[in-house]
Design an enzyme around this catalytic site. Structure first.
Site, short mmCIF file in Angstrom:
data_model
loop_
_atom_site.label_atom_id
_atom_site.label_comp_id
_atom_site.label_asym_id
_atom_site.label_seq_id
_atom_site.Cartn_x
_atom_site.Cartn_y
_atom_site.Cartn_z
N ASN A 106 -3.45 107.89 31.10
CA ASN A 106 -3.49 106.44 31.24
C ASN A 106 -3.07 105.76 29.94
O ASN A 106 -3.70 105.95 28.91
CB ASN A 106 -4.93 106.05 31.61
CG ASN A 106 -5.18 104.57 31.61
OD1 ASN A 106 -4.27 103.76 31.62
ND2 ASN A 106 -6.45 104.21 31.56
N GLU A 165 -20.41 97.57 28.38
CA GLU A 165 -20.29 97.07 29.76
C GLU A 165 -21.60 97.22 30.53
O GLU A 165 -21.64 96.94 31.73
CB GLU A 165 -19.17 97.81 30.48
CG GLU A 165 -17.81 97.53 29.86
CD GLU A 165 -16.69 98.32 30.51
OE1 GLU A 165 -15.52 98.04 30.19
OE2 GLU A 165 -16.95 99.22 31.34
N TYR A 208 -14.92 111.95 38.94
CA TYR A 208 -13.54 112.30 39.22
C TYR A 208 -13.36 112.60 40.71
O TYR A 208 -12.35 112.22 41.31
CB TYR A 208 -13.10 113.51 38.39
CG TYR A 208 -12.96 113.20 36.93
CD1 TYR A 208 -11.79 112.63 36.42
CD2 TYR A 208 -14.00 113.46 36.04
CE1 TYR A 208 -11.66 112.33 35.08
CE2 TYR A 208 -13.88 113.15 34.69
CZ TYR A 208 -12.71 112.59 34.22
OH TYR A 208 -12.58 112.29 32.89
N CYS A 222 -10.40 104.00 32.35
CA CYS A 222 -10.63 105.44 32.49
C CYS A 222 -11.97 105.87 31.88
O CYS A 222 -12.51 106.90 32.27
CB CYS A 222 -9.48 106.23 31.88
SG CYS A 222 -9.06 105.75 30.20
N HIS A 223 -12.51 105.06 30.99
CA HIS A 223 -13.81 105.39 30.40
C HIS A 223 -14.95 105.30 31.41
O HIS A 223 -16.02 105.83 31.18
CB HIS A 223 -14.10 104.48 29.19
CG HIS A 223 -14.18 103.03 29.53
ND1 HIS A 223 -13.05 102.25 29.67
CD2 HIS A 223 -15.25 102.23 29.78
CE1 HIS A 223 -13.43 101.01 29.98
NE2 HIS A 223 -14.75 100.98 30.05
#
Length: 182
Positions: free
Chosen positions: A134, A169, A111, A142-143
């Site tokens: 979001n 991912e 963050y 955002c993950h």
């Protein structure tokens, strides 16, 4: 009174739950959420467009977005990178969301780093709030935001989904606290 926006809604199964895809008539993604969070996405739509500011109409594969999301879940993670989106939000929120799209697939940032990327390094908490607001999770990733120490932190879709998305991912973290076990 302005005419209500016409949004097209579709649902599709994924390995981590049923996904809701909401697009406008131009084929831009407006909302992406999980059916088990339907109250939240309907509340968001009312907040940003007004109770009478939109209609939701069922549609198959609006703007090709459902098919694109299915390709993402089948392993073509790059397919989401250029999807057209349109969101309502404050200028600050939209700056955070734009910065989120700049996080490469397979990477995570903190963050604090996200706050630095929008040239507001003291706004870590505000960045966290914008991240949580979001409306287009996964596509606006955002993950991919984690705690400063690399630990997994909150995710609106739930921590199990965040872990799954990061593993999907192939995100790598140098933190020993980052685990992908379910």
């Amino acid at each position: 009174m302005a005419e209500a926006l016409r949004f097209l809604i579709d649902r599709t199964p994924t390995p981590i739950g049923e996904l809701v895809v909401i697009a406008d008539e131009q084929g831009r993604l407006r909302m992406l959420d999980w059916t088990d969070h339907e109250d939240r996405f309907r509340r968001f739509l009312r907040l940003h467009y007004g109770a009478d500011g939109f209609t939701l109409e069922p549609a198959k594969n609006p703007g090709g977005l459902t098919e694109t999301m299915n390709a993402y879940f089948e392993g073509d993670t790059a397919v989401i990178d250029e999807l057209p989106t349109a969101t309502n939000g404050t200028p600050f929120q939209r700056a955070v969301w734009a910065a989120l799209r700049g996080i490469p697939c397979g990477e995570t940032i903190s963050y604090a780093e996200l706050a630095r990327r929008i040239d507001n390094p003291k706004a870590v908490r505000a960045v966290g709030l914008a991240n949580g607001a979001n409306p287009i999770g996964i596509v606006v990733p955002c993950h991919r935001v984690v705690g400063t120490n690399g630990s997994l932190t909150g995710y609106g879709g739930g921590m199990m989904r965040k872990r799954w998305l990061l593993a999907h991912e192939s995100a790598v973290s140098t933190s020993s606290q980052f685990t992908l076990s379910f």
